[in-house]
Design a protein around this motif. Structure first.
Motif, PDB file in Angstrom:
ATOM      1  N   ARG A   1      50.584  46.026  22.697  1.00 45.06           N
ATOM      2  CA  ARG A   1      49.427  45.208  23.230  1.00 45.06           C
ATOM      3  C   ARG A   1      49.816  44.197  24.256  1.00 45.06           C
ATOM      4  NH1 ARG A   1      44.215  43.989  20.595  1.00 45.06           N
ATOM      5  NH2 ARG A   1      43.141  42.347  21.500  1.00 45.06           N
ATOM      6  N   TYR A   2      49.138  43.899  25.224  1.00 46.20           N
ATOM      7  CA  TYR A   2      49.231  42.870  26.252  1.00 46.20           C
ATOM      8  C   TYR A   2      48.107  42.257  26.491  1.00 46.20           C
ATOM      9  CZ  TYR A   2      51.115  40.755  30.322  1.00 46.20           C
ATOM     10  OH  TYR A   2      51.522  39.436  31.221  1.00 46.20           O
ATOM     11  N   ASP A   3      48.195  40.817  26.074  1.00 45.64           N
ATOM     12  CA  ASP A   3      47.245  40.002  26.211  1.00 45.64           C
ATOM     13  C   ASP A   3      47.557  38.570  27.405  1.00 45.64           C
ATOM     14  OD1 ASP A   3      45.436  39.570  23.452  1.00 45.64           O
ATOM     15  OD2 ASP A   3      47.420  40.250  22.963  1.00 45.64           O
ATOM     16  N   ILE A   4      46.444  38.501  28.096  1.00 41.36           N
ATOM     17  CA  ILE A   4      46.321  37.534  29.110  1.00 41.36           C
ATOM     18  C   ILE A   4      45.238  36.506  28.657  1.00 41.36           C
ATOM     19  CG2 ILE A   4      46.124  36.891  31.638  1.00 41.36           C
ATOM     20  CD1 ILE A   4      46.856  39.594  32.361  1.00 41.36           C
ATOM     21  N   GLU A   5      45.599  35.281  28.671  1.00 42.95           N
ATOM     22  CA  GLU A   5      44.759  34.249  28.103  1.00 42.95           C
ATOM     23  C   GLU A   5      44.593  33.118  29.223  1.00 42.95           C
ATOM     24  OE1 GLU A   5      43.438  31.963  24.177  1.00 42.95           O
ATOM     25  OE2 GLU A   5      44.191  34.098  23.982  1.00 42.95           O
ATOM     26  N   GLU A   6      43.429  32.656  29.639  1.00 41.63           N
ATOM     27  CA  GLU A   6      43.188  31.300  30.266  1.00 41.63           C
ATOM     28  C   GLU A   6      42.699  30.255  29.594  1.00 41.63           C
ATOM     29  OE1 GLU A   6      44.348  31.232  33.741  1.00 41.63           O
ATOM     30  OE2 GLU A   6      45.141  33.425  33.747  1.00 41.63           O
ATOM     31  N   ARG A   7      43.114  29.016  29.433  1.00 39.04           N
ATOM     32  CA  ARG A   7      42.501  27.913  28.684  1.00 39.04           C
ATOM     33  C   ARG A   7      42.192  26.715  29.737  1.00 39.04           C
ATOM     34  NH1 ARG A   7      42.642  29.087  23.268  1.00 39.04           N
ATOM     35  NH2 ARG A   7      42.333  27.086  22.547  1.00 39.04           N
ATOM     36  N   GLU A   8      41.202  26.213  29.646  1.00 38.62           N
ATOM     37  CA  GLU A   8      40.750  25.216  30.345  1.00 38.62           C
ATOM     38  C   GLU A   8      39.938  24.073  29.625  1.00 38.62           C
ATOM     39  OE1 GLU A   8      38.977  24.979  34.602  1.00 38.62           O
ATOM     40  OE2 GLU A   8      37.429  24.640  33.231  1.00 38.62           O
ATOM     41  N   ALA A   9      40.439  22.778  29.678  1.00 35.40           N
ATOM     42  CA  ALA A   9      39.598  21.654  28.946  1.00 35.40           C
ATOM     43  C   ALA A   9      39.358  20.282  30.048  1.00 35.40           C
ATOM     44  CB  ALA A   9      40.602  21.170  27.809  1.00 35.40           C
ATOM     45  N   THR A  10      38.012  20.116  29.771  1.00 33.13           N
ATOM     46  CA  THR A  10      37.829  18.757  30.502  1.00 33.13           C
ATOM     47  C   THR A  10      37.482  17.698  29.522  1.00 33.13           C
ATOM     48  OG1 THR A  10      36.621  20.156  32.139  1.00 33.13           O
ATOM     49  CG2 THR A  10      36.144  17.694  31.782  1.00 33.13           C
ATOM     50  N   PHE A  11      38.155  16.661  29.485  1.00 32.61           N
ATOM     51  CA  PHE A  11      38.323  15.656  28.512  1.00 32.61           C
ATOM     52  C   PHE A  11      38.532  14.192  29.000  1.00 32.61           C
ATOM     53  CE2 PHE A  11      42.306  17.652  29.242  1.00 32.61           C
ATOM     54  CZ  PHE A  11      43.120  16.339  29.283  1.00 32.61           C
ATOM     55  N   ASN A  12      38.373  13.049  27.950  1.00 29.69           N
ATOM     56  CA  ASN A  12      38.764  11.905  28.630  1.00 29.69           C
ATOM     57  C   ASN A  12      39.893  11.257  27.438  1.00 29.69           C
ATOM     58  OD1 ASN A  12      37.295  11.683  26.173  1.00 29.69           O
ATOM     59  ND2 ASN A  12      36.000   9.824  26.728  1.00 29.69           N
ATOM     60  N   GLY A  13      40.248  10.093  27.700  1.00 27.99           N
ATOM     61  CA  GLY A  13      41.456   9.474  27.089  1.00 27.99           C
ATOM     62  C   GLY A  13      40.827   8.336  26.255  1.00 27.99           C
ATOM     63  N   PHE A  14      41.640   7.884  25.260  1.00 31.23           N
ATOM     64  CA  PHE A  14      41.469   6.695  24.611  1.00 31.23           C
ATOM     65  C   PHE A  14      40.882   5.562  25.341  1.00 31.23           C
ATOM     66  CE2 PHE A  14      42.738   2.865  22.367  1.00 31.23           C
ATOM     67  CZ  PHE A  14      41.910   2.852  21.264  1.00 31.23           C
TER      68      PHE A  14
ATOM     69  N   LYS B   1      42.401  20.130  32.691  1.00 30.85           N
ATOM     70  CA  LYS B   1      43.730  20.574  32.964  1.00 30.85           C
ATOM     71  C   LYS B   1      43.512  21.965  32.361  1.00 30.85           C
ATOM     72  CE  LYS B   1      46.073  16.660  33.675  1.00 30.85           C
ATOM     73  NZ  LYS B   1      46.669  16.352  34.997  1.00 30.85           N
ATOM     74  N   SER B   2      44.198  22.948  32.811  1.00 27.47           N
ATOM     75  CA  SER B   2      44.185  24.233  32.448  1.00 27.47           C
ATOM     76  C   SER B   2      45.686  24.930  32.178  1.00 27.47           C
ATOM     77  CB  SER B   2      43.582  25.043  33.731  1.00 27.47           C
ATOM     78  OG  SER B   2      44.165  25.013  34.788  1.00 27.47           O
ATOM     79  N   ALA B   3      45.798  26.114  31.621  1.00 27.64           N
ATOM     80  CA  ALA B   3      46.995  26.691  31.542  1.00 27.64           C
ATOM     81  C   ALA B   3      46.675  27.986  31.095  1.00 27.64           C
ATOM     82  CB  ALA B   3      47.716  25.855  30.232  1.00 27.64           C
ATOM     83  N   SER B   4      47.921  28.972  31.413  1.00 31.58           N
ATOM     84  CA  SER B   4      47.471  30.300  31.142  1.00 31.58           C
ATOM     85  C   SER B   4      48.776  31.100  30.370  1.00 31.58           C
ATOM     86  CB  SER B   4      47.514  31.321  32.444  1.00 31.58           C
ATOM     87  OG  SER B   4      48.562  30.877  33.402  1.00 31.58           O
ATOM     88  N   PHE B   5      48.601  32.034  29.666  1.00 26.47           N
ATOM     89  CA  PHE B   5      49.419  32.647  28.791  1.00 26.47           C
ATOM     90  C   PHE B   5      49.524  33.942  28.789  1.00 26.47           C
ATOM     91  CE2 PHE B   5      47.666  28.603  26.949  1.00 26.47           C
ATOM     92  CZ  PHE B   5      49.030  27.939  26.960  1.00 26.47           C
ATOM     93  N   ASN B   6      50.593  34.831  28.415  1.00 25.52           N
ATOM     94  CA  ASN B   6      50.453  36.214  28.191  1.00 25.52           C
ATOM     95  C   ASN B   6      51.547  36.353  27.116  1.00 25.52           C
ATOM     96  OD1 ASN B   6      53.319  36.999  29.614  1.00 25.52           O
ATOM     97  ND2 ASN B   6      52.186  35.757  31.239  1.00 25.52           N
ATOM     98  N   ALA B   7      51.054  37.561  26.667  1.00 27.55           N
ATOM     99  CA  ALA B   7      51.971  38.230  25.277  1.00 27.55           C
ATOM    100  C   ALA B   7      52.126  39.572  25.301  1.00 27.55           C
ATOM    101  CB  ALA B   7      51.235  37.303  24.182  1.00 27.55           C
ATOM    102  N   PHE B   8      53.218  39.934  24.986  1.00 29.22           N
ATOM    103  CA  PHE B   8      53.455  41.473  24.785  1.00 29.22           C
ATOM    104  C   PHE B   8      53.607  41.407  23.222  1.00 29.22           C
ATOM    105  CE2 PHE B   8      56.729  44.770  24.661  1.00 29.22           C
ATOM    106  CZ  PHE B   8      56.188  46.071  25.122  1.00 29.22           C
ATOM    107  N   SER B   9      52.849  42.417  22.522  1.00 29.29           N
ATOM    108  CA  SER B   9      53.008  42.691  21.065  1.00 29.29           C
ATOM    109  C   SER B   9      53.155  44.060  20.681  1.00 29.29           C
ATOM    110  CB  SER B   9      51.669  41.995  20.442  1.00 29.29           C
ATOM    111  OG  SER B   9      51.322  40.788  20.669  1.00 29.29           O
ATOM    112  N   PRO B  10      54.651  44.284  20.532  1.00 28.92           N
ATOM    113  CA  PRO B  10      54.898  45.744  20.170  1.00 28.92           C
ATOM    114  C   PRO B  10      54.777  45.696  18.652  1.00 28.92           C
ATOM    115  CG  PRO B  10      56.952  44.526  20.429  1.00 28.92           C
ATOM    116  CD  PRO B  10      55.642  43.750  20.743  1.00 28.92           C
ATOM    117  N   LYS B  11      54.755  47.100  18.248  1.00 29.53           N
ATOM    118  CA  LYS B  11      54.691  47.614  16.772  1.00 29.53           C
ATOM    119  C   LYS B  11      55.359  49.185  16.652  1.00 29.53           C
ATOM    120  CE  LYS B  11      51.592  49.156  13.116  1.00 29.53           C
ATOM    121  NZ  LYS B  11      50.389  49.469  12.501  1.00 29.53           N
TER     122      LYS B  11
END
Length: 724
Positions: free
Chosen positions: A425-438, A457-467
């Motif tokens: 399996r090959y996963d690609i994920e995009e994550r973004e958050a809009t937030f405030n601080g203390f 802020k945003s970040a992206s990830f991918n993963a290779f999941s073999p079996k």
């Protein structure tokens, strides 16, 4: 036991199953139900799947009164469920693999729909066909957040037969549980409808005492805490468009409400929770309401040698809470009112899948595509913290996440008795958050003020999941297998402003490598099932919440861990009407060599460094043991009696990473006795018959506090049922 003895034992069991198949059993007894699972995204016999799976049938679910996912603790080897005061905030651990951050480590599916977020948990269980628990990483076919395993729940769907049921239940703590359902063909062989619903309510078992708190409101003394009511509905419409193509539309909805909320409240430490579990010290009694609705449309096309499946789903979750004493007072807030309902979290997902179906072929496959989009308002970062009356510090966070994956698995019979499997399996994920601080936003005297602009802020990830797996069949009733799987849990963005230098705004995914060997057999004319599995899991880059600044936490990748152990399951029908079930596990799980740093003085920057390496993995019982005996006897043509008793033993474990908050070994006894007359039933049941005190939850980090909450004491009740 050395390797030679293991091989000898497997050979004996394999030969026993061969011999038993040749014996004509003259005693007329029932056989065990054939266990069908969907561990490989298609229906197969459990014995044919190279994965450790516990499958619980509809009959067993009813007879054991399995009404919550928490009832799986101890019953499933190496499974532990911990509840944070409410059913929709819970931690599931399998083989010690668990969550310390915002994403689940054990995926839960209901009717093939993934409950993507922790907040989506806690669905009521009624009219359930079966429950499967897949142990160990399942990321190749099930994707993100299946690092510990998968809980698969299947509800009963309508057919050509008109059926219905009604159950009325009452017990102590003013508990009520009423459920009903109806299924019927609207057009025979063409269009089918089914609906069921449930209402349940109970008072909390804890009594409030303001002693030792800042409150002077004596009216709070004796108030119950932890009660809740749930309303649940589930409706199906199934259309056989042709003899090869079907569509099934499904809506599930649930409302969870309490004005004596147990949401995130806790007792000051484990001593109080274990010694005086019915006492809690709160200065306010809070309330909460969670609403969740799942819509899904499943299409299936059956060709000559393969099936095509499409699963489309849309999920909405909304939440409100007020006066939650954590300590300190927390309230849901978005922009206008304390305790207001947060904007709904929305998740849209789509899966396309193709499965081979030619059982005569040596070659089998499953392949598919999966995608999701999520808009989220995570409750711990969308709230108002009360500084003083009418003066609140506001935290806000909106997340926009998406992910896409391609997966496939093939198996091939190299020899008549030898099958190999490979998957990826090959996963690609995009994550973004809009937030405030203390301190960036406040709500004072009914006026919301944004002092500093939100950050994105945003970040992206991918993963290779073999079996990879290999299985050898001694015969059709005895298999031995070895499997390697790779687990993956998504990374993310720390939705908190004001992080100090050196603390990342994002955090990396977690990964695991799982090695498993197992043996499955059925013998004595299918009156005995026996499964055994051994495993080793290496868990990398654990995500953990860390306090990094005043009122500011961040998830960090802190280190690695391992888990290894053995699991055994057996089911036996020794004589007519009697079934014995048994499971046992041994688990050895530890953190590898790393230290945890925590700021303990934000003025001086003083940091507490705690060596963690060698500590036991938290929420990982060293053993689990389950046994049950169920005896059914027909006393006349229309009457049968049922007697069932269960015993569960959960070995001692720590709830915290520092290994200072300990839950000793404990035992729970459940019973259910009663009779069926025609289609009517009357049953008396007990839960935790011996009134054992144990923790429902303990903090994962005891640097600054060691809060916990006690589990439910003894329960007793009666159930009336009618079926047609």
């Amino acid at each position: 036991m050395n390797l030679k003895n293991v091989i000898t034992l497997l050979s004996i069991l394999g030969l026993a199953s061969i011999a038993s198949a040749q014996v004509n059993d003259s005693i007329k007894v029932q056989k065990l139900e054939e266990v069908i699972v969907t561990a490989n995204k298609s229906e197969q016999k459990n014995i044919e799947v190279p994965v450790a799976v516990t499958s619980i049938s509809a009959k067993s679910i009813t007879n054991s009164r399995l009404v919550n996912v928490s009832d799986l603790s101890g019953r499933v080897p190496n499974y532990l469920y911990q509840e944070l005061g409410v059913g929709f905030q819970a931690l599931q651990s399998i083989r010690g693999i668990q969550v310390f951050s915002e994403n689940p480590a054990v995926s839960t599916y209901i009717d093939d729909v993934n409950l993507l977020d922790i907040l989506a948990g806690g669905f009521a269980l009624t009219d359930v066909e079966r429950i499967e628990v897949l142990r160990g990483p399942q990321s190749t076919l099930f994707g993100r957040n299946a690092m510990g395993g998968v809980v698969n729940i299947f509800t009963k769907q309508p057919t050509n037969k008109t059926t219905g049921f009604l159950e009325l239940e009452n017990g102590n703590f003013a508990s009520q549980r009423y459920s009903a359902g109806f299924k019927t063909p609207l057009i025979k062989d063409k269009l089918f409808f089914g609906i069921n619903g449930l209402f349940q309510k109970r008072e909390g078992f804890m009594k409030n005492d303001i002693a030792g708190t800042t409150s002077t409101d004596a009216s709070l003394n004796g108030k119950t805490v932890g009660g809740e009511e749930n309303t649940y509905g589930n409706a199906f419409l199934k259309w056989l468009v042709t003899d090869k193509f079907s569509l099934t539309a499904n809506v599930k909805t649930q409302r969870d409400f309490s004005n004596e909320s147990g949401f995130f409240v806790s007792q000051a430490n484990e001593t109080i929770a274990l010694e005086t579990p019915t006492v809690i010290n709160l200065t306010r009694i809070g309330r909460h309401e969670r609403n969740i609705t799942n819509y899904s449309l499943t299409g299936k096309y059956k060709a000559k040698n393969f099936d095509l499946t499409s699963i489309s789903s849309f999920q909405q979750i909304s939440l409100s809470f007020q006066d939650i004493d954590f300590p300190g007072y927390f309230h849901s807030f978005f922009n206008s009112a304390i305790g207001e309902k947060l904007p709904p979290q929305e998740v849209l997902s789509q899966e396309f899948r193709v499965n081979s179906t030619n059982k005569e072929s040596k070659f089998h496959y499953v392949a598919g595509l999966f995608g999701f989009k999520q808009v989220g308002y995570e409750p711990t970062t969308n709230l108002a913290f009360e500084n003083a009356p009418n003066n609140f510090t506001v935290y806000r966070n909106r997340s926009n996440n998406s992910g896409y994956a391609a997966f496939g698995e093939v198996s091939y019979k190299v020899l008549e008795k030898l099958k190999i499997t490979a998957g990826v399996r090959y996963d690609i994920e995009e994550r973004e958050a809009t937030f405030n601080g203390f301190g960036d936003a406040v709500f004072v005297n009914g006026v919301f003020t944004q002092l500093n602009p939100d950050q994105t802020k945003s970040a992206s990830f991918n993963a290779f999941s073999p079996k990879a797996a290999i299985m050898y069949s001694f015969n059709k009733n005895a298999n031995v297998y070895a499997t390697y799987t790779r687990g993956f849990r998504a990374g993310g963005v720390n939705a908190q402003g004001g992080l100090p230098a050196g603390v990342r705004q994002d955090f990396d995914p977690e990964y695991s490598d799982n090695f498993e060997v197992g043996y499955k057999t059925a013998f004595w004319n299918n009156r005995v099932n026996f499964n055994i599995a051994g495993y080793l899991i290496n868990w990398q880059d654990l995500q953990f919440f860390n306090v990094v600044a005043p009122s500011t936490s961040a998830i960090e990748n802190v280190g690695d861990a391992y888990s290894k152990g053995i699991e055994v399951e057996a089911n036996v029908i020794p004589l007519k009407g009697l079934q014995l079930d048994f499971s046992y596990s041994i688990n050895d799980a530890e953190y590898k060599d790393f230290s945890l740093g925590r700021i303990i003085n934000f003025l001086t920057g003083e940091e507490l460094i705690t060596p963690i390496g060698g500590n036991k993995l938290s929420n990982a019982p060293k053993t689990t043991f389950f046994t049950s005996a169920e005896y059914t006897v027909q006393t006349s043509e229309n009457v049968n009696l049922m007697f069932r008793a269960e015993f569960r033993n959960i070995g001692g474990y720590y709830t915290d990473i520092q290994n200072s908050l300990y839950q000793p070994t404990y035992q729970v006894v459940n019973t259910r006795f009663g009779l069926n007359y025609h289609n009517y039933g009357l049953f008396l049941w007990t839960r935790n018959l011996t009134n054992t005190n144990y923790l429902a939850f303990g903090t994962a980090d005891t640097t600054t506090n060691r809060r916990s909450i006690a589990a439910m004491p003894a329960q007793i009740g009666v159930t009336l049922s009618a079926r047609f």
